[in-house]
Design a protein around this motif. Structure first.
Motif, PDB file in Angstrom:
ATOM      1  N   ALA A 162       0.774  -1.243   0.076  1.00 21.30           N
ATOM      2  CA  ALA A 162      -0.058   0.054   0.038  1.00 21.30           C
ATOM      3  C   ALA A 162       0.875   1.198   0.010  1.00 21.30           C
ATOM      4  O   ALA A 162       1.912   0.989   0.056  1.00 21.30           O
ATOM      5  CB  ALA A 162      -0.682  -0.089   1.232  1.00 21.30           C
ATOM      6  N   GLU A 163       0.446   2.409  -0.484  1.00 18.03           N
ATOM      7  CA  GLU A 163       1.053   3.754  -0.036  1.00 18.03           C
ATOM      8  C   GLU A 163       0.159   4.519   0.988  1.00 18.03           C
ATOM      9  O   GLU A 163      -1.011   4.470   0.788  1.00 18.03           O
ATOM     10  CB  GLU A 163       0.955   4.378  -1.432  1.00 18.03           C
ATOM     11  CG  GLU A 163       1.367   3.761  -2.712  1.00 18.03           C
ATOM     12  CD  GLU A 163       3.158   3.519  -2.363  1.00 18.03           C
ATOM     13  OE1 GLU A 163       3.775   4.548  -1.799  1.00 18.03           O
ATOM     14  OE2 GLU A 163       3.590   2.453  -2.832  1.00 18.03           O
ATOM     15  N   HIS A 164       1.034   5.299   1.705  1.00 21.70           N
ATOM     16  CA  HIS A 164       0.485   6.046   2.766  1.00 21.70           C
ATOM     17  C   HIS A 164       1.493   7.364   2.779  1.00 21.70           C
ATOM     18  O   HIS A 164       2.710   7.469   2.576  1.00 21.70           O
ATOM     19  CB  HIS A 164       0.558   5.399   3.924  1.00 21.70           C
ATOM     20  CG  HIS A 164      -0.036   6.007   5.091  1.00 21.70           C
ATOM     21  ND1 HIS A 164       0.311   7.528   5.567  1.00 21.70           N
ATOM     22  CD2 HIS A 164      -1.383   6.091   5.829  1.00 21.70           C
ATOM     23  CE1 HIS A 164      -0.672   7.822   6.515  1.00 21.70           C
ATOM     24  NE2 HIS A 164      -1.675   6.982   6.488  1.00 21.70           N
ATOM     25  N   PRO A 165       0.825   8.440   2.656  1.00 22.94           N
ATOM     26  CA  PRO A 165       1.515   9.856   2.669  1.00 22.94           C
ATOM     27  C   PRO A 165       2.417  10.036   3.675  1.00 22.94           C
ATOM     28  O   PRO A 165       3.514  10.811   3.605  1.00 22.94           O
ATOM     29  CB  PRO A 165       0.425  10.898   2.436  1.00 22.94           C
ATOM     30  CG  PRO A 165      -0.732  10.252   2.699  1.00 22.94           C
ATOM     31  CD  PRO A 165      -0.621   8.916   2.517  1.00 22.94           C
ATOM     32  N   SER A 166       2.134   9.498   4.734  1.00 18.62           N
ATOM     33  CA  SER A 166       3.114   9.740   5.803  1.00 18.62           C
ATOM     34  C   SER A 166       4.187   8.633   5.815  1.00 18.62           C
ATOM     35  O   SER A 166       5.228   9.000   6.849  1.00 18.62           O
ATOM     36  CB  SER A 166       2.097   9.892   7.295  1.00 18.62           C
ATOM     37  OG  SER A 166       1.044  10.476   7.041  1.00 18.62           O
ATOM     38  N   LEU A 167       4.308   7.928   5.114  1.00 21.82           N
ATOM     39  CA  LEU A 167       5.271   6.637   5.372  1.00 21.82           C
ATOM     40  C   LEU A 167       6.241   6.530   4.103  1.00 21.82           C
ATOM     41  O   LEU A 167       5.833   7.058   2.958  1.00 21.82           O
ATOM     42  CB  LEU A 167       4.619   5.529   5.538  1.00 21.82           C
ATOM     43  CG  LEU A 167       3.786   5.482   6.930  1.00 21.82           C
ATOM     44  CD1 LEU A 167       2.876   4.180   6.889  1.00 21.82           C
ATOM     45  CD2 LEU A 167       4.485   5.608   8.193  1.00 21.82           C
ATOM     46  N   LEU A 168       7.134   6.106   4.352  1.00 24.85           N
ATOM     47  CA  LEU A 168       8.148   5.673   3.271  1.00 24.85           C
ATOM     48  C   LEU A 168       7.521   4.561   2.276  1.00 24.85           C
ATOM     49  O   LEU A 168       6.976   3.735   2.810  1.00 24.85           O
ATOM     50  CB  LEU A 168       9.444   4.921   3.789  1.00 24.85           C
ATOM     51  CG  LEU A 168      10.290   6.105   4.661  1.00 24.85           C
ATOM     52  CD1 LEU A 168      11.489   5.357   5.013  1.00 24.85           C
ATOM     53  CD2 LEU A 168      10.667   7.345   3.912  1.00 24.85           C
ATOM     54  N   ARG A 169       7.768   5.120   1.025  1.00 25.33           N
ATOM     55  CA  ARG A 169       7.477   4.217  -0.179  1.00 25.33           C
ATOM     56  C   ARG A 169       8.030   2.793   0.054  1.00 25.33           C
ATOM     57  O   ARG A 169       9.163   2.891   0.256  1.00 25.33           O
ATOM     58  CB  ARG A 169       7.652   5.008  -1.561  1.00 25.33           C
ATOM     59  CG  ARG A 169       7.175   4.108  -2.865  1.00 25.33           C
ATOM     60  CD  ARG A 169       7.110   5.096  -3.921  1.00 25.33           C
ATOM     61  NE  ARG A 169       5.852   6.071  -3.721  1.00 25.33           N
ATOM     62  CZ  ARG A 169       5.721   6.569  -4.843  1.00 25.33           C
ATOM     63  NH1 ARG A 169       6.017   6.523  -5.962  1.00 25.33           N
ATOM     64  NH2 ARG A 169       4.474   7.301  -4.549  1.00 25.33           N
ATOM     65  N   GLY A 170       7.386   1.644  -0.212  1.00 23.27           N
ATOM     66  CA  GLY A 170       7.726   0.441  -0.156  1.00 23.27           C
ATOM     67  C   GLY A 170       7.915   0.034   1.071  1.00 23.27           C
ATOM     68  O   GLY A 170       8.301  -1.431   1.295  1.00 23.27           O
ATOM     69  N   ARG A 171       7.611   0.747   2.159  1.00 26.61           N
ATOM     70  CA  ARG A 171       7.578  -0.012   3.555  1.00 26.61           C
ATOM     71  C   ARG A 171       6.526  -0.105   4.153  1.00 26.61           C
ATOM     72  O   ARG A 171       6.078   0.107   5.464  1.00 26.61           O
ATOM     73  CB  ARG A 171       8.376   0.827   4.300  1.00 26.61           C
ATOM     74  CG  ARG A 171       9.876   0.609   3.826  1.00 26.61           C
ATOM     75  CD  ARG A 171      10.751   1.434   4.971  1.00 26.61           C
ATOM     76  NE  ARG A 171      12.137   1.330   4.350  1.00 26.61           N
ATOM     77  CZ  ARG A 171      13.126   1.654   5.371  1.00 26.61           C
ATOM     78  NH1 ARG A 171      13.046   2.043   6.400  1.00 26.61           N
ATOM     79  NH2 ARG A 171      14.311   1.469   4.917  1.00 26.61           N
ATOM     80  N   THR A 172       5.068  -0.100   3.353  1.00 26.37           N
ATOM     81  CA  THR A 172       3.716   0.148   4.003  1.00 26.37           C
ATOM     82  C   THR A 172       2.875  -1.004   3.433  1.00 26.37           C
ATOM     83  O   THR A 172       3.232  -1.454   2.098  1.00 26.37           O
ATOM     84  CB  THR A 172       3.188   1.471   3.631  1.00 26.37           C
ATOM     85  OG1 THR A 172       3.890   2.467   3.796  1.00 26.37           O
ATOM     86  CG2 THR A 172       1.955   1.864   4.180  1.00 26.37           C
ATOM     87  N   ALA A 173       1.952  -1.470   4.201  1.00 26.80           N
ATOM     88  CA  ALA A 173       1.152  -2.531   3.860  1.00 26.80           C
ATOM     89  C   ALA A 173      -0.283  -2.132   4.441  1.00 26.80           C
ATOM     90  O   ALA A 173      -0.417  -1.428   5.290  1.00 26.80           O
ATOM     91  CB  ALA A 173       1.551  -4.112   3.957  1.00 26.80           C
ATOM     92  N   GLU A 174      -1.105  -2.896   3.786  1.00 29.02           N
ATOM     93  CA  GLU A 174      -2.585  -2.789   4.222  1.00 29.02           C
ATOM     94  C   GLU A 174      -3.259  -4.305   4.579  1.00 29.02           C
ATOM     95  O   GLU A 174      -2.844  -5.223   3.952  1.00 29.02           O
ATOM     96  CB  GLU A 174      -3.647  -2.023   3.691  1.00 29.02           C
ATOM     97  CG  GLU A 174      -3.778  -2.351   2.226  1.00 29.02           C
ATOM     98  CD  GLU A 174      -4.639  -1.451   1.276  1.00 29.02           C
ATOM     99  OE1 GLU A 174      -4.893  -0.525   1.867  1.00 29.02           O
ATOM    100  OE2 GLU A 174      -4.940  -1.801   0.430  1.00 29.02           O
TER     101      GLU A 174
END
Length: 174
Positions: A162-174
């Protein structure tokens, strides 16, 4: 009662009591989650449910969305009700930059979501958020704790990128 002595009093239930109080299931589940998170080495933080748009959106690079606003706020720091726990954790970490690493924190708390179908125009949801700050930390570090938590709760799940504007790209999941 003091002059007679508490040992001489006999407890009695009132005659018209037909129910006994007990913990709400949400509170029981929250206590279990708190216990498991502490067992995983996290420290619990407690943030206010009232916050500001600055903390909730701008400081964490979240796009603004509808939130419940306070009609007559006493201070600019508490003008809305939070719809996410993550901004509070990030604010906590930003205020504790000098603390020794690693910092593993979590919060189990309520958020308020605008909901036109609800009687009050909003609904409360109990959520869990966790964060890890360290000199070398990756997605796998918190993922391992998530697996341990959900395995202990007998919850089956699947992670998707997943993508989250507060978090680093490639280090986020849902």
């Amino acid at each position: 009662a003091q002059s007679l002595g508490y040992d001489y009093l006999t407890p009695e239930l009132p005659m018209h009591v037909t129910t006994f109080g007990k913990r709400h299931p949400v509170e029981k589940a929250s206590a279990l989650v708190r216990s498991l998170m502490i067992g995983l080495g996290y420290q619990e933080v407690l943030n206010y449910i009232m916050t500001s748009r600055e903390v909730l959106f701008r400081r964490v690079n979240r796009p603004e969305s509808p939130v419940v606003e306070v009609a007559n706020p006493v201070t600019a720091s508490y003008t809305v009700l939070r719809d996410s726990l993550l901004p509070g954790l990030i604010a906590f970490l930003s205020r504790n930059i000098g603390a020794p690493l690693p910092q593993k924190i979590f919060e189990v708390g309520d958020v308020v979501i605008p909901d036109e179908t609800a009687e009050t125009g909003a609904r409360d949801e109990r959520r869990l958020a966790a964060a890890v700050a360290d000199s070398e930390v990756g997605f796998e570090d918190i993922q391992a704790d998530l697996y341990a938590l959900l395995r202990n709760l007998n919850v089956s799940f699947e992670l998707r990128p997943a993508e989250h504007p507060s978090l680093l790209r490639g280090r986020t999941a849902e």
